[in-house]
Design an enzyme around this catalytic site. Structure first.
Site, PDB file in Angstrom:
ATOM      1  N   HIS A 174       0.790  -1.244   0.000  1.00 24.87           N
ATOM      2  CA  HIS A 174       0.000   0.000   0.000  1.00 24.87           C
ATOM      3  C   HIS A 174       0.819   1.289   0.000  1.00 24.87           C
ATOM      4  CE1 HIS A 174       0.847  -0.639   4.212  1.00 24.87           C
ATOM      5  NE2 HIS A 174      -0.138  -1.492   4.392  1.00 24.87           N
ATOM      6  N   ASP A 191      -5.991  -4.338   0.082  1.00 24.95           N
ATOM      7  CA  ASP A 191      -5.918  -4.125   1.530  1.00 24.95           C
ATOM      8  C   ASP A 191      -7.327  -4.214   2.139  1.00 24.95           C
ATOM      9  OD1 ASP A 191      -4.971  -3.755   4.059  1.00 24.95           O
ATOM     10  OD2 ASP A 191      -4.321  -1.685   3.783  1.00 24.95           O
TER      11      ASP A 191
END
Lengths: 326, 439
Positions: B233, B306
């Protein structure tokens, strides 16, 4: 005993453009006109009860104000309590200690409980920034932010503005210096927004470590040097510096902080002759302010406390008597 | 069982017919009618639909074992299939932590029994993700789960020596360390991106430099020990610069971006609704523009969700009390279409690369992210690129509803998903779970 019902400002006469927001969460939600309405209302309340034997108005009889305090803050709580009682409202103090909160009840469940009990206004002090905003989603009553985390404390800024106006006349064009831990200060955020709206020139003074990244977007000037910012200022507002900030490496020692950012007699003398000294309290005497200055000429610190009750009466009155958006 | 997908456009290019039998693609186009399996094939009309390799998510939180109230392997698998995925990598921050062969095999088995996607466990780098002692990485690598990706995601492997050792150690089995880049001392109490919004809202800032400093350090470490590093991320423009520089030097670093970091900014925090609280935090418009361009240019290799389900009570509270994370599996493709395809930054080949081929390659998943070609496993997704839909978290297969895209109208709808030839989703609806073979 005579407590004649003196309508301070008839809500029906308040034009729609002057309607307060439904909740008082941030001074950023106030326009110059609505902020001035609050300050004017406070002034009329002060006149209405001046010299009266019974300093109580019947305006909010039958209304319920809940003080929902998740943080210890005796002075703010009793100020709101006194304000509500002087308007004849029923006041309930709901503190995190000794209630279901300490057993882990969520903010939402507490809100729904207060809602079910018919709270007309909830005065909320909370250690989490934004908690009153969340609360406002879950109750029908008016939410008044009495200090949330490191975000805002709108009624403190309003009472500061009220105090400034009493001493300086107009706020517009006045130069006001706010000194101390701006990063963690809800008082500073609310004051910058309100005083800028009212046309003051605000300068924040702090070590760079105690100013938020992003402060450049605020409607104020920033200075790292107190001696540079003070000369000729109309007012200086000292912020409380928490000693526990030492652990975050924000400044080396209390002594160095005090030396660079404390208000002593020499610095006090740099203000304009009519200049005044404010502090939201509680003070660290000897740290951010010298006792001789706190107690000296031009200090309005004690008066701020009294004005706090009056301004909070005005806020409760205007919100609960219908001069707000529904 | 054979299926004929008629008239779909592979990678959005020339429409053709695709014949699937026994889990593999057996014929394409003009060769289909002559193939023996064509005679009794079930026909799926797919005119105007786009055919892509099944999506692969390198970064999913399934919450099982431990928080089955928020998500299970089965519910997360269903969400994945509906989102067009055929394989997902399960992060190890469960209770207990997936830091032993036993736990990763448990997650593997749960995935197999749900049978909707291939669930590939990720192993923790350190015991309990505490950052002090290496977990038995080789035991997880040689277990039935054949773990190749290791991560302490949720926390950073911040001890530089431990990071160096883990990068070196996994070379023995071609592993990769997926780093959650967050310098812990610079993010004590951090709630949101540090900038104008955090100053205004009075919340402790999460500075971009806390991510960039760790990425820079780890790129240098990976280069030094000649091992594979993956950045989870990635969220800031500065991180893009650091990764681009490392790649230019030949460092074996790959990076992912989430759909939410491609679309949403820190301004969403304005009402203190924790559905927008995520770690790393939502950044600024400037970051978004750089992230999109980096994904188009290949500096960022993949989109990973995520996907982070949370129970209602962990989000319906004060911001600083809320858990960070947001749902992603059922919105990822649509957000990529909105941010990358509609802006002509990626074509459908590019979407296949960043959402299927590259994540499968980084994670070492041989049967996924393959070309749409004869002899290849039929892990495929059919997408209606013209459809639009309105996001409703309550309608998702996830047990949680914490989507930051609630109420948004998004483009692109998953019509069907095929796992080794079996439809797991048909007409946008989940098919009955099926037993699976190997990966």
């Amino acid at each position: 005993m005579t407590t004649s019902a003196i309508p301070v400002i008839d809500p029906a006469l308040v034009p729609a453009t002057l309607a307060l927001p439904r909740h008082l969460l941030s001074t950023g939600d106030l326009t110059a006109d609505t902020a001035t309405l609050i300050l004017d209302t406070a002034a009329r309340i002060e006149q209405a009860i001046a010299g009266r034997e019974v300093r109580k108005l019947p305006t909010l009889r039958g209304r319920t104000v809940v003080n929902l305090f998740y943080e210890d803050s005796t002075r703010t709580r009793i100020s709101f309590e006194l304000a509500a009682k002087r308007l004849s409202a029923d006041v309930i103090n709901f503190s995190a200690k000794g209630s279901s909160v300490s057993k882990g009840e969520s903010l939402k469940d507490t809100a729904l409980t207060l809602q079910a009990m018919g709270a007309d206004a909830v005065v909320c002090r909370h250690q989490s920034s934004g908690a009153p905003h969340r609360l406002a989603n879950w109750v029908d009553g008016h939410v008044i932010n009495a200090g949330d985390g490191t975000h805002e404390h709108p009624t403190q800024a309003l009472l500061d503005a009220y105090t400034l106006r009493r001493h300086l006349g107009e706020i517009a064009g006045r130069r006001i210096v706010i000194v101390g831990d701006v990063l963690h200060s809800r008082v500073a955020r609310s004051n910058v927004l309100l005083l800028a709206t009212l046309g003051a020139e605000v300068t924040l003074v702090a070590p760079p470590t105690l100013l938020p990244i992003g402060v450049g977007s605020w409607p104020c000037a920033v200075d790292y040097d107190l001696d540079h910012a003070l000369p000729g200022a109309d007012a200086v507002m000292m912020l409380r510096v928490q000693r526990e900030r030492m652990g975050g490496a924000f400044f080396p020692t209390e002594r160095e902080y005090s030396r660079r950012y404390g208000l002593d007699g020499r610095r006090r003398a740099l203000l304009a002759p009519h200049g005044i000294v404010l502090h939201p309290g509680p003070m660290n005497r000897g740290m951010e302010i010298e006792p001789s200055v706190a107690d000296g000429q031009g200090s309005v610190i004690v008066e701020q406390v009294g004005n706090g009750v009056t301004v909070r009466m005005a806020v409760l009155y205007l919100l609960l008597s219908g001069a707000s958006e529904v | 069982m054979s299926i004929l997908v008629r008239g779909a456009a592979p990678y959005g290019e020339t429409p053709t017919d695709v014949l699937i039998a026994d889990g593999v693609v057996v014929a394409l186009g003009a060769d289909v009618p002559a193939h023996p399996a064509a005679a009794d094939a079930e026909v799926i009309e797919a005119a105007d639909l786009i055919l892509l390799p099944g999506l692969v998510d390198l970064h999913t939180h399934l919450r099982e074992p431990g928080r089955e109230d928020a998500e299970t392997v089965a519910s997360g698998s269903a969400a994945a299939a509906l989102g067009g995925y055929t394989a997902i990598f399960a992060m190890p921050n469960t209770e207990p932590t997936a830091d032993t062969a036993g736990v990763v095999e448990q997650v593997l088995r749960l995935g197999e029994s749900s049978g909707l996607v291939d669930v590939q466990p990720i192993g923790a780098v350190t015991v309990g993700r505490k950052g002090t002692q290496l977990a038995e990485l080789a035991a997880m690598a040689t277990s039935a789960a054949q773990v190749r990706v290791f991560s302490d995601d949720g926390d950073c492997v911040h001890d530089p020596l431990l990071m160096r050792r883990s990068l070196e150690y996994v070379k023995a089995f071609d592993g990769v360390i997926a780093q959650h880049a967050q310098e812990p001392r610079l993010t004590v109490g951090a709630q949101m991106h540090e900038g104008e919004m955090s100053a205004k809202l009075g919340m402790t800032g999460w500075p971009a430099v806390a991510e960039e400093a760790i990425i820079a350090r780890d790129c240098l470490l990976a280069e030094h020990v000649d091992s594979r590093l993956h950045i989870c991320h990635l969220s800031t423009a500065g991180s893009v610069d650091v990764v681009a520089a490392a790649k230019a030097r030949g460092t074996k670093v790959t990076a992912e971006v989430t759909p939410h970091h491609l679309l949403l900014t820190d301004r969403t925090a304005v009402d203190y609704d924790p559905v927008f609280k995520v770690n790393p935090p939502l950044r600024t418009d400037g970051d978004i523009q750089v992230l999109r361009q980096a994904l188009a240019d290949g500096v960022i290799d993949i989109v990973a969700t995520d996907h982070a389900p949370h129970a209602v009570q962990d989000k319906e509270c004060e911001w600083d009390q809320a858990k960070p994370g947001m749902l992603g599996l059922q919105t990822a493709l649509s957000v990529v279409i909105r941010t990358m395809v509609e802006s002509d930054l990626l074509d459908w080949r590019g979407v296949a690369a960043v959402m299927s081929e590259n994540p499968a390659r980084i994670g070492g998943l041989a049967g996924h992210g393959r070309p749409i070609a004869v002899g290849e496993p039929a892990n495929l997704v059919l997408v209606d690129p013209k459809a639009t839909w309105t996001v409703r978290g309550a309608d998702f297969a996830s047990l949680s509803g914490n989507t930051p895209f609630e109420g948004m109208e998004l483009p692109g709808r998953v019509v069907a998903t095929f796992l080794r030839g079996r439809p797991t989703v048909r007409d946008g609806v989940l098919a009955a779970a099926v037993a699976t073979g190997g990966r």
